[in-house]
Motif scaffolding. Structure first.
Motif, PDB file in Angstrom:
ATOM      1  N   THR A 108       0.822  -1.219   0.000  1.00  0.00           N
ATOM      2  CA  THR A 108       0.000   0.000   0.000  1.00  0.00           C
ATOM      3  C   THR A 108       0.855   1.267   0.000  1.00  0.00           C
ATOM      4  OG1 THR A 108      -0.086  -0.007   2.413  1.00  0.00           O
ATOM      5  CG2 THR A 108      -1.880  -1.122   1.248  1.00  0.00           C
ATOM      6  N   LYS A 109       0.237   2.342  -0.530  1.00  0.00           N
ATOM      7  CA  LYS A 109       0.807   3.696  -0.472  1.00  0.00           C
ATOM      8  C   LYS A 109      -0.329   4.648  -0.095  1.00  0.00           C
ATOM      9  CE  LYS A 109       5.137   3.279  -2.132  1.00  0.00           C
ATOM     10  NZ  LYS A 109       5.169   1.928  -2.617  1.00  0.00           N
ATOM     11  N   PRO A 110      -0.006   5.792   0.535  1.00  0.00           N
ATOM     12  CA  PRO A 110      -1.074   6.757   0.824  1.00  0.00           C
ATOM     13  C   PRO A 110      -1.651   7.346  -0.467  1.00  0.00           C
ATOM     14  CG  PRO A 110       0.935   7.242   2.082  1.00  0.00           C
ATOM     15  CD  PRO A 110       1.292   6.190   1.070  1.00  0.00           C
ATOM     16  N   LEU A 111      -2.954   7.541  -0.482  1.00  0.00           N
ATOM     17  CA  LEU A 111      -3.597   8.258  -1.576  1.00  0.00           C
ATOM     18  C   LEU A 111      -3.446   9.760  -1.304  1.00  0.00           C
ATOM     19  CD1 LEU A 111      -6.993   6.386  -2.030  1.00  0.00           C
ATOM     20  CD2 LEU A 111      -5.380   6.887  -3.880  1.00  0.00           C
ATOM     21  N   PRO A 112      -2.978  10.543  -2.274  1.00  0.00           N
ATOM     22  CA  PRO A 112      -2.844  11.978  -2.033  1.00  0.00           C
ATOM     23  C   PRO A 112      -4.184  12.624  -1.664  1.00  0.00           C
ATOM     24  CG  PRO A 112      -1.745  11.340  -4.064  1.00  0.00           C
ATOM     25  CD  PRO A 112      -2.518  10.145  -3.595  1.00  0.00           C
ATOM     26  N   TRP A 113      -4.134  13.526  -0.734  1.00  0.00           N
ATOM     27  CA  TRP A 113      -5.276  14.374  -0.342  1.00  0.00           C
ATOM     28  C   TRP A 113      -6.439  13.560   0.226  1.00  0.00           C
ATOM     29  CZ3 TRP A 113      -1.753  17.590  -0.949  1.00  0.00           C
ATOM     30  CH2 TRP A 113      -1.124  17.816  -2.155  1.00  0.00           C
ATOM     31  N   GLN A 114      -6.162  12.389   0.779  1.00  0.00           N
ATOM     32  CA  GLN A 114      -7.256  11.554   1.311  1.00  0.00           C
ATOM     33  C   GLN A 114      -7.086  11.292   2.802  1.00  0.00           C
ATOM     34  OE1 GLN A 114     -10.147  10.248  -0.398  1.00  0.00           O
ATOM     35  NE2 GLN A 114      -9.504  11.902  -1.769  1.00  0.00           N
ATOM     36  N   GLY A 115      -6.341  12.146   3.490  1.00  0.00           N
ATOM     37  CA  GLY A 115      -6.277  12.070   4.946  1.00  0.00           C
ATOM     38  C   GLY A 115      -5.661  10.798   5.488  1.00  0.00           C
ATOM     39  N   GLY A 116      -4.810  10.149   4.692  1.00  0.00           N
ATOM     40  CA  GLY A 116      -4.137   8.936   5.179  1.00  0.00           C
ATOM     41  C   GLY A 116      -4.716   7.653   4.623  1.00  0.00           C
ATOM     42  N   ALA A 117      -5.812   7.725   3.856  1.00  0.00           N
ATOM     43  CA  ALA A 117      -6.362   6.511   3.244  1.00  0.00           C
ATOM     44  C   ALA A 117      -5.338   5.921   2.259  1.00  0.00           C
ATOM     45  CB  ALA A 117      -7.666   6.822   2.526  1.00  0.00           C
ATOM     46  N   LEU A 118      -5.356   4.598   2.132  1.00  0.00           N
ATOM     47  CA  LEU A 118      -4.330   3.887   1.363  1.00  0.00           C
ATOM     48  C   LEU A 118      -4.880   3.348   0.048  1.00  0.00           C
ATOM     49  CD1 LEU A 118      -2.876   1.769   4.325  1.00  0.00           C
ATOM     50  CD2 LEU A 118      -1.911   3.878   3.358  1.00  0.00           C
ATOM     51  N   ILE A 119      -3.968   3.194  -0.914  1.00  0.00           N
ATOM     52  CA  ILE A 119      -4.292   2.477  -2.146  1.00  0.00           C
ATOM     53  C   ILE A 119      -3.305   1.314  -2.275  1.00  0.00           C
ATOM     54  CG2 ILE A 119      -2.822   3.956  -3.590  1.00  0.00           C
ATOM     55  CD1 ILE A 119      -6.164   2.508  -4.786  1.00  0.00           C
ATOM     56  N   ALA A 141      -5.078 -16.406  -6.858  1.00  0.00           N
ATOM     57  CA  ALA A 141      -4.232 -15.274  -6.465  1.00  0.00           C
ATOM     58  C   ALA A 141      -4.951 -14.487  -5.369  1.00  0.00           C
ATOM     59  CB  ALA A 141      -3.945 -14.385  -7.662  1.00  0.00           C
ATOM     60  N   LYS A 142      -4.224 -13.558  -4.781  1.00  0.00           N
ATOM     61  CA  LYS A 142      -4.823 -12.719  -3.743  1.00  0.00           C
ATOM     62  C   LYS A 142      -4.338 -11.284  -3.855  1.00  0.00           C
ATOM     63  CE  LYS A 142      -3.643 -11.553   0.324  1.00  0.00           C
ATOM     64  NZ  LYS A 142      -3.083 -11.519   1.693  1.00  0.00           N
ATOM     65  N   TRP A 143      -5.241 -10.351  -3.630  1.00  0.00           N
ATOM     66  CA  TRP A 143      -4.918  -8.901  -3.604  1.00  0.00           C
ATOM     67  C   TRP A 143      -5.694  -8.309  -2.431  1.00  0.00           C
ATOM     68  CZ3 TRP A 143      -2.654  -5.779  -7.816  1.00  0.00           C
ATOM     69  CH2 TRP A 143      -2.755  -4.406  -7.606  1.00  0.00           C
ATOM     70  N   ARG A 144      -4.970  -7.583  -1.591  1.00  0.00           N
ATOM     71  CA  ARG A 144      -5.585  -7.053  -0.372  1.00  0.00           C
ATOM     72  C   ARG A 144      -5.627  -5.536  -0.400  1.00  0.00           C
ATOM     73  NH1 ARG A 144      -2.329  -6.393   4.721  1.00  0.00           N
ATOM     74  NH2 ARG A 144      -3.745  -5.990   6.443  1.00  0.00           N
ATOM     75  N   ALA A 145      -6.845  -4.984  -0.269  1.00  0.00           N
ATOM     76  CA  ALA A 145      -7.015  -3.549  -0.058  1.00  0.00           C
ATOM     77  C   ALA A 145      -7.165  -3.327   1.445  1.00  0.00           C
ATOM     78  CB  ALA A 145      -8.255  -3.053  -0.792  1.00  0.00           C
ATOM     79  N   VAL A 146      -6.572  -2.250   1.949  1.00  0.00           N
ATOM     80  CA  VAL A 146      -6.535  -2.021   3.393  1.00  0.00           C
ATOM     81  C   VAL A 146      -7.251  -0.710   3.719  1.00  0.00           C
ATOM     82  CG1 VAL A 146      -5.049  -1.751   5.406  1.00  0.00           C
ATOM     83  CG2 VAL A 146      -4.319  -3.223   3.511  1.00  0.00           C
ATOM     84  N   PHE A 147      -8.247  -0.807   4.601  1.00  0.00           N
ATOM     85  CA  PHE A 147      -8.998   0.377   5.023  1.00  0.00           C
ATOM     86  C   PHE A 147      -8.919   0.518   6.537  1.00  0.00           C
ATOM     87  CE2 PHE A 147     -11.206  -1.315   1.251  1.00  0.00           C
ATOM     88  CZ  PHE A 147     -11.132  -0.223   0.408  1.00  0.00           C
ATOM     89  N   THR A 153     -12.597   6.757   2.939  1.00  0.00           N
ATOM     90  CA  THR A 153     -13.459   7.734   2.263  1.00  0.00           C
ATOM     91  C   THR A 153     -14.168   7.013   1.116  1.00  0.00           C
ATOM     92  OG1 THR A 153     -11.706   8.336   0.710  1.00  0.00           O
ATOM     93  CG2 THR A 153     -11.866   9.654   2.745  1.00  0.00           C
ATOM     94  N   GLY A 154     -15.211   7.637   0.611  1.00  0.00           N
ATOM     95  CA  GLY A 154     -15.892   7.053  -0.546  1.00  0.00           C
ATOM     96  C   GLY A 154     -14.927   6.909  -1.705  1.00  0.00           C
TER      97      GLY A 154
END
Ligand code: 5MM
Length: 331
Positions: A108-119, A141-147, A153-154
């Motif tokens: 993961t990396k931070p999404l710009p301008w999203q208050g710390g939300a990750l992509i 396979a596996k891919w994990r999104a982290v919230f 955010t939406g």
């Protein structure tokens, strides 16, 4: 040496069903090199490629594992390593009756301008990597999104849903079943309602994106969190967690999805197995439910092993005991 790669691949739906049904679940042993190295060092084991290999071989070759485990998720490093008799991990896994899978996101990396939300990243070159993994025996396979509940955010839900959908479509294009993992973390100090709201946001966005990407839902496995209060808050009863989780999943997950395999999220083994058992007992579920636990299955084994070959048998027994508890919850 035995070569066990199937000449004709079963359908995606068949593999997804095999992974999530029959009272077995998926062992998540795909910690990235930094995570695995840290976990080894926490147990006083010097981290190295050899130590990580030895540990993963201990897990995979635990006697009777395939009675409870349908598939094992490997990291790229392990996928290219070999067990002691010279077989590559994916080949040894198939020989042992456990489908080999591969974690393909790159973190993961931070999404710009999203208050710390990750992509979560890893789409670049993914088609070629999937082709190579498929040729070397990967079934899934596996891919994990982290919230994080404090930062979701939406937009971050839609962005992660979009990359999960692109990953899933690419997997299916290469004959690999995608595990799609939207992980709403249990960290923080939230109550169960906050987890419910965040999980609804993440799952709603995910299934909109999977639909837009024309992903065949009959050939995926969903790997969500249980909807719980944070690990630091007062625990909720298993019946409450199961009912709330089911409410969220019924509102968001189409019946075309064959199976749901839960992550453990840092909950103790007995606790998360109680969640799973209570959810499995709900009548009229449209999907199979099972486990795809990491820490809840392996932490005791790693601690018992402590890097000493003399402890392998006891460590494998600890793993098998936890896998047995999880499998009992879905039988
Ligand atoms: C095994 O850990 C997986 C990989 O983690 P990193 O890439 O951060 O090293 C992780 O995705 C895992 O599969 C899921 O989080 C489920 O694990 P838990 O321990 O929550 O059941």
């Amino acid at each position: 040496m035995t070569t066990t790669l199937p000449t004709e691949r079963p359908s995606l739906a068949t593999i997804a069903h095999q992974l999530t049904s029959g009272g077995r679940g998926i062992l998540a042993a795909d910690e990235s090199i930094p995570t695995m190295s840290q976990r080894l060092e926490n147990e006083g084991i010097p981290a190295s490629a050899t130590a990580r290999r030895d540990y993963r071989e201990l897990l995979l070759t635990a006697p009777g594992l395939s009675d409870m485990i349908s598939g094992i998720i490997l990291s790229d490093e392990t996928f290219g390593q070999h067990v002691a008799d010279g077989r590559a991990f994916p080949e040894a896994s198939r020989d042992l009756g456990v489908l080999p899978g591969i974690k393909v996101d790159t973190g993961t990396k931070p999404l710009p301008w999203q208050g710390g939300a990750l992509i979560t990243e890893g789409l670049d070159g993914l088609g070629a990597r999937l082709q190579s993994y498929a040729e070397r025996g990967a079934a899934f396979a596996k891919w994990r999104a982290v919230f994080d509940i404090r930062t979701i955010t939406g937009y971050s839900a839609r962005a992660n849903g979009h990359v999960l959908a692109r990953y899933a479509a690419l997997c299916q294009r290469h004959g690999i079943v995608p595990i799609v993992e939207p992980d709403v973390l249990c960290t923080g100090d939230h109550d169960i309602d906050a987890s419910k709201r965040a999980s609804l946001v993440a799952l709603t966005a995910l299934f909109e994106q999977l639909d837009d990407a024309s992903v065949d839902l009959s050939g995926i496995v969903l790997k969500p969190n249980f909807v719980t209060p944070s690990l630091e808050a007062a625990p909720a009863p298993a019946a409450t967690v199961a009912a709330t989780t089911y409410e969220v999943l019924r509102a968001t997950v189409p019946a075309a999805v064959p199976g749901i395999a839960f992550l453990s999220g840092g909950h103790p083994t007995a606790t998360v197995c109680a969640f799973l058992g209570a959810l499995h007992a709900i009548a009229g579920r449209p999907w199979d439910v099972t486990f795809s636990f990491g820490r809840a299955l392996v932490s005791a084994a790693l601690h018992t092993w402590a890097g000493d070959p003399a402890n392998v048998v006891a460590a494998q027994a600890a793993l098998v005991a936890n896998c047995g508890s999880a499998a009992d919850a879905v039988r």
